[in-house]
Write an enzyme that holds these catalytic residues in place. Structure first.
Site, mmCIF file in Angstrom:
data_model
loop_
_atom_site.group_PDB
_atom_site.id
_atom_site.type_symbol
_atom_site.label_atom_id
_atom_site.label_comp_id
_atom_site.label_asym_id
_atom_site.label_seq_id
_atom_site.Cartn_x
_atom_site.Cartn_y
_atom_site.Cartn_z
ATOM 1 N N LYS A 50 0.844 -1.208 0.000
ATOM 2 C CA LYS A 50 0.000 0.000 0.000
ATOM 3 C C LYS A 50 0.872 1.247 0.000
ATOM 4 C CE LYS A 50 -3.978 -2.210 2.053
ATOM 5 N NZ LYS A 50 -4.640 -2.683 3.267
ATOM 6 N N GLN A 94 -5.315 -1.186 9.139
ATOM 7 C CA GLN A 94 -5.169 -2.545 8.611
ATOM 8 C C GLN A 94 -5.830 -3.552 9.553
ATOM 9 O OE1 GLN A 94 -3.974 -3.319 5.610
ATOM 10 N NE2 GLN A 94 -4.251 -5.515 5.912
ATOM 11 N N ASP A 117 -11.483 2.843 3.108
ATOM 12 C CA ASP A 117 -11.849 1.424 3.047
ATOM 13 C C ASP A 117 -13.362 1.257 2.874
ATOM 14 O OD1 ASP A 117 -10.085 -0.685 3.054
ATOM 15 O OD2 ASP A 117 -9.651 -0.548 5.203
HETATM 16 N N1 GUN Z 1 -7.037 -6.720 5.697
HETATM 17 C C1 GUN Z 1 -7.175 -7.500 4.594
HETATM 18 N N2 GUN Z 1 -7.774 -6.813 3.610
HETATM 19 C C2 GUN Z 1 -8.006 -5.571 4.077
HETATM 20 C C3 GUN Z 1 -8.583 -4.397 3.523
HETATM 21 O O1 GUN Z 1 -9.030 -4.353 2.371
HETATM 22 N N3 GUN Z 1 -8.635 -3.319 4.349
HETATM 23 C C4 GUN Z 1 -8.176 -3.346 5.624
HETATM 24 N N4 GUN Z 1 -8.285 -2.245 6.353
HETATM 25 N N5 GUN Z 1 -7.638 -4.408 6.177
HETATM 26 C C5 GUN Z 1 -7.549 -5.516 5.400
#
Ligand code: GUN
Length: 295
Positions: A50, A94, A117
Site C-alpha cells: 500500500k 489494517q 476502506d
Molecule cells: N485486511 C485485509 N484486507 C483488508 C482491507 O481491504 N482493508 C483493511 N483495512 N484491512 C484488510
C-alpha cells in the site's frame, strides 16, 4: 472456446497509471495514512505494498506502526489525530487488529469523509442510499473487472455468493447500482447450484477453496472470484498454494470470462484504495473529480 482470462493484475497496473496522471493534475498531493498494529505477516506485506503504490502514484504516505500490545485507547487517539489533521485525506486501519482491540470501535472512529476502506456505518449507509461516498475497495474492483469483461452490465443476472460485510453485501449494492438483477446466495441457500447456474455474472466470496464447480456455471458466464484460499499442494508435499472459491481450470471450459487466483481481484483492492484516496481528497477539498477514474 476457452474462457477469456480477466487479467486483474494488468487492469490494476493500468488503473494505477491513470491515478498517477490524475494526481499530477491536482492542485495538491493527496495523503493516505496507514495504521498497522502488530506483526501479522500478511498484514505487513499488504501495508508495505500500500505504501509503495501510494508513493509510486505520486501521493504522500503517513505511517503509524504500533506494537501488538498497544491499547485500544491509543489506537483511537491516533485515528482521532488523523481525523483532525487537515493534510490527511484517507485513513486506513489494517485489519485484523489484535484480539484485545475492538475493530468495530476503531473503524467507527474514522471520519466517514476519510474512510477510504468504505467500512464505517456512514459509508455503508451512503452506499445503501445511493448517496455519494467512499465505496469498499474489493467490491469496487469486482465491478470494474466485470464491466471491463462484459461492457454494459445493465439487466444482467448477478449472483453474489457470500454475504460478508467486507465483500458480499457491498458488492450486491454496487452491482445493483449498475442495474443488475442481484441475488445474494449463502450457506443456507436452497438449490445453490441452480441459483449459481442462473448467473450471467458470478461473484464468489465465501472463502471455501474451489467450492464452485465448472458444471455449476451458466455457459459463457463472467466469473469474478474473490476467494483467496491457501491449500496444501497436491503434488509437492509440505508446500501450499493459492486457490479461489471457483474450480478455475475446468471452469475455463464453461465460463465466458474468469478471474484467476492470484492475479485477478486481489491486485484491484489496493488500486481501488488509491483511487478512493484521490476521490476523498477531491470531495473534502472541493476539487473537481478527475474524469479518468470513472468506470
Ligand atoms: N485486511 C485485509 N484486507 C483488508 C482491507 O481491504 N482493508 C483493511 N483495512 N484491512 C484488510
Amino acid at each position: 472456446m476457452p474462457a477469456k482470462k480477466i487479467d486483474g493484475k494488468a487492469y490494476a497496473a493500468g488503473l494505477r497509471d491513470r491515478i498517477a496522471i490524475a494526481v499530477k493534475n491536482l492542485p495538491d498531493q493527496p495523503t493516505l495514512a496507514v495504521v498497522l498494529v502488530g506483526e501479522d505477516p500478511a498484514s505487513k506485506v499488504y501495508v508495505k505494498n500500500k505504501i509503495k503504490f501510494t508513493i509510486e502514484t505520486g501521493m504522500r504516505s503517513v505511517e503509524h506502526k504500533l506494537d501488538e500490545d498497544v491499547s485500544e485507547e491509543e489506537v483511537i487517539r491516533i485515528v482521532k489525530e488523523l481525523n483532525a489533521d487537515d493534510s490527511v485525506d484517507g485513513i486506513l486501519v489494517q485489519l485484523p487488529l489484535p484480539k484485545h482491540i475492538s475493530e468495530n470501535r476503531v473503524i467507527e472512529e474514522i471520519h466517514p469523509d476519510k474512510d477510504v476502506d468504505g467500512l464505517t456505518e456512514t459509508s455503508a449507509g451512503r452506499l445503501s442510499l445511493g448517496k455519494p461516498g467512499l465505496r469498499p475497495c474489493t467490491p469496487t474492483g469486482s465491478v470494474m473487472l466485470a464491466k471491463d469483461a462484459l461492457g454494459e452490465l445493465s439487466g444482467k443476472n448477478c449472483v453474489i455468493l457470500g454475504r460478508s460485510i467486507l465483500v458480499g453485501k457491498p458488492a450486491a449494492m454496487l452491482f445493483l447500482e449498475q442495474n443488475c438483477t442481484v441475488t445474494i446466495a449463502h450457506s443456507r441457500t436452497q438449490d445453490l447450484q441452480g441459483v449459481v447456474g442462473g448467473a450471467d455474472i458470478l461473484v464468489a466470496a465465501v472463502g471455501r477453496p474451489q467450492m464452485v464447480k465448472a458444471d455449476w456455471l451458466k455457459k459463457g458466464a463472467c466469473v469474478i472470484d474473490v476467494g483467496i484460499n491457501r491449500v496444501p499442494h497436491p503434488e509437492k508435499p509440505g508446500k501450499t498454494y493459492l486457490v479461489g472459491d471457483v474450480d478455475y481450470k475446468p471452469s475455463l471450459e464453461t465460463a465466458g470470462s474468469i478471474t484467476p487466483v492470484p492475479g485477478g481481484v486481489g491486485p484491484m483492492t489496493i488500486a481501488c484504495l488509491l483511487r478512493n484516496t484521490v476521490l476523498a481528497a477531491c470531495m473534502r477539498r472541493g476539487w473537481d473529480e478527475p474524469d479518468n477514474l470513472s468506470f
